[in-house]
Write an enzyme that holds these catalytic residues in place. Sequence first.
Site, PDB file in Angstrom:
ATOM      1  CE1 TYR B  26      -3.480   2.761   0.735  1.00  0.00           C
ATOM      2  CE2 TYR B  26      -2.200   3.236   2.721  1.00  0.00           C
ATOM      3  CZ  TYR B  26      -3.206   3.578   1.822  1.00  0.00           C
ATOM      4  OH  TYR B  26      -3.926   4.735   2.013  1.00  0.00           O
ATOM      5  N   GLY B  67     -15.137   1.034   7.661  1.00  0.00           N
ATOM      6  CA  GLY B  67     -14.765   1.281   9.052  1.00  0.00           C
ATOM      7  C   GLY B  67     -15.771   0.629   9.983  1.00  0.00           C
ATOM      8  CB  ILE B  70     -11.440  -2.988  13.446  1.00  0.00           C
ATOM      9  CG1 ILE B  70     -12.756  -3.764  13.421  1.00  0.00           C
ATOM     10  CG2 ILE B  70     -10.267  -3.922  13.741  1.00  0.00           C
ATOM     11  CD1 ILE B  70     -12.939  -4.651  12.210  1.00  0.00           C
ATOM     12  N   GLY B  71      -9.965  -0.189  13.696  1.00  0.00           N
ATOM     13  CA  GLY B  71      -8.729   0.606  13.741  1.00  0.00           C
ATOM     14  C   GLY B  71      -8.648   1.401  15.031  1.00  0.00           C
ATOM     15  CE1 TYR B 105      -3.045   6.144  13.509  1.00  0.00           C
ATOM     16  CE2 TYR B 105      -1.937   6.932  11.536  1.00  0.00           C
ATOM     17  CZ  TYR B 105      -2.339   5.894  12.355  1.00  0.00           C
ATOM     18  OH  TYR B 105      -2.026   4.608  12.010  1.00  0.00           O
ATOM     19  CD  GLU B 117       7.183  20.234  18.860  1.00  0.00           C
ATOM     20  OE1 GLU B 117       8.014  19.307  18.835  1.00  0.00           O
ATOM     21  OE2 GLU B 117       6.483  20.494  19.852  1.00  0.00           O
TER      22      GLU B 117
END
Lengths: 139, 139
Positions: B26, B67, B70-71, B105, B117
Amino acid sequence: MHFKVRAAAKEDCKDISRMIMELAVYENMPDQVKTSHEDLERDGFSPNPFYECLIAEVPDEHKTKDGKGIGTGLMAKVAQVGVEKQCVRLQLSVLDWNKPSLDFYIAKGAEDLTAKEGWHFLRFHGQTLDTLAKEAPKD
Amino acid sequence: MHFKVRAAAKEDCKDISRMIMELAVYENMPDQVKTSHEDLERDGFSPNPFYECLIAEVPDEHKTKDGKGIGTGLMAKVAQVGVEKQCVRLQLSVLDWNKPSLDFYIAKGAEDLTAKEGWHFLRFHGQTLDTLAKEAPKD
């Protein structure tokens, strides 16, 4: 000059803690240091340690900020320990404005994966880490 | 739906190896996978393991690419294990073009430290790692 690179001992944790703070001050982020020397003692010197650490022992007369091969010696020893343990990669993160460190690592053959492949570095911490942990499914 | 997140066992290493390769495909970098399932068995299931791994057990009827939480369940369990071990950070690296993962995320509260940063991600591997290791000072 002579210097020695050796595995850290539990008694080094106060010095390691001080050096972590010195690095954080250099990186303009002293407020990010949450790890005490007691944490370092617990995490590195229990039966299944979370980390290993190397110490360079440098004679007093050589304690200057000039390059004396000490940085290379430390990095090379980390690489040697890794290769002996059959690791295939040595990875690290560097701030983009820290040109001396970036130049040093690149000169030693490191690839900048952020520049070359577009890797970004993400972090959960504090409240976001706790919140995420609470979403874990029950066993 | 029901699914279970559990610690990986040695017997899972063939499946873990397959999934590492699926991820690398992937990410357009299948040639970078050098780790065999035998390496995974050795590194994760010896007395002082190098890594821990979680497995989501999903009933056959739910094995789709939609979805299903599970993730999130896997990520949250990783966070929970970390918090229990008194870790203060959960860090990961993501490719900049992998927008679905980055969005996921960030939505969960992660900070993009490369964007915020300026952290870059560097790697020694192959010949550069071996060359560096050979520069190590003698004990």
